[in-house]
Design a protein around this motif. Sequence first.
Motif, short mmCIF file in Angstrom:
data_model
loop_
_atom_site.label_atom_id
_atom_site.label_comp_id
_atom_site.label_asym_id
_atom_site.label_seq_id
_atom_site.Cartn_x
_atom_site.Cartn_y
_atom_site.Cartn_z
N THR A 70 58.94 22.28 31.40
CA THR A 70 58.39 22.33 32.75
C THR A 70 58.21 20.92 33.28
N ALA B 295 57.07 18.81 37.31
CA ALA B 295 56.57 18.99 38.67
C ALA B 295 57.43 18.24 39.69
N ARG C 16 57.51 17.74 44.17
CA ARG C 16 56.98 18.10 45.49
C ARG C 16 58.04 18.95 46.19
N LYS D 139 58.99 22.58 48.97
CA LYS D 139 58.63 23.60 49.94
C LYS D 139 59.60 24.77 49.82
N GLN D 140 59.08 25.99 49.97
CA GLN D 140 59.93 27.17 49.89
C GLN D 140 60.84 27.23 51.11
N TYR E 11 63.49 26.65 46.42
CA TYR E 11 62.51 25.59 46.69
C TYR E 11 63.25 24.27 46.85
N GLU F 249 53.65 20.06 48.53
CA GLU F 249 52.71 20.07 47.40
C GLU F 249 53.48 20.00 46.09
N TRP F 250 52.81 19.47 45.07
CA TRP F 250 53.40 19.49 43.74
C TRP F 250 53.53 20.93 43.25
N MET F 251 54.66 21.22 42.65
CA MET F 251 54.92 22.56 42.10
C MET F 251 55.60 22.39 40.75
N PHE F 252 55.17 23.16 39.78
CA PHE F 252 55.78 23.10 38.46
C PHE F 252 56.96 24.07 38.37
N PHE F 253 58.07 23.58 37.85
CA PHE F 253 59.27 24.39 37.67
C PHE F 253 59.51 24.58 36.17
N ALA G 114 64.84 23.33 41.32
CA ALA G 114 64.45 22.72 42.59
C ALA G 114 65.71 22.10 43.19
#
Length: 214
Positions: free
Chosen positions: A91, A93, A95, A97-98, A107, A114-118, A128
């Motif tokens: 995983t 992170a 930044r 947006k969907q 994404y 915002e930070w998002m974990f993949f 991403a």
Amino acid sequence: DVDGAPAIRISGEAFGELRTKRSFENYHLKFQFKWGEKKWAPRDRPETPRDSGLLYHVHAPPGQDGRTWARSIELQIQEHDVGDLYAVGSTIAVRAKQRQGTKPPLYDYDPTGEWMFFAQSHGMSGRAVKQPDNEKPTGEWNTVELIAFRDDAIHIVNGKVVMRLHGPTRIDTPLPTPVTSGPIILQSEGAEIFYRDIQFRPIKAIPAEFAEKP
């Protein structure tokens, strides 16, 4: 030789990996690639994009857990998608947006998001999408750079930052564990591809031209 200079040819005929013997951390990697003509089943249809990939922070031996691709972070090298992230059994992170109207959701990298974990696990894609698209047409040489420094990674295509990533983490350990080093893999994934002019240098900071501006 390809176009008058030495190059590594990956046929793509078998799904597999070209893996470094050594483990690396805190580095700036730069190389050029160009697609060849040949494609192989099951990815040989005209509409199927040519595919390879750069795996870094690799933290599993070949074939472990029955996986085709070792646990790692992937800088995608695929027609139209160069610079994308796949968090392969790990995983990290970004930044993001969907993208509106996408099902399943896509994404996009967005430095204002915002930070998002993949993570490519539990049915998630772990993907991403890079932004912007800075890829050259098939048949031309593209330059790809990866900066991996401590908890940060930067994907660069033809001189432009297309994604910043943070906090690469193992998820196959008793507790989530940072992973900031490991071997590097080039994938063989159904398409002929040539790599050349591979440059590698250790770094003690993110190079100024790619550092985030305060």
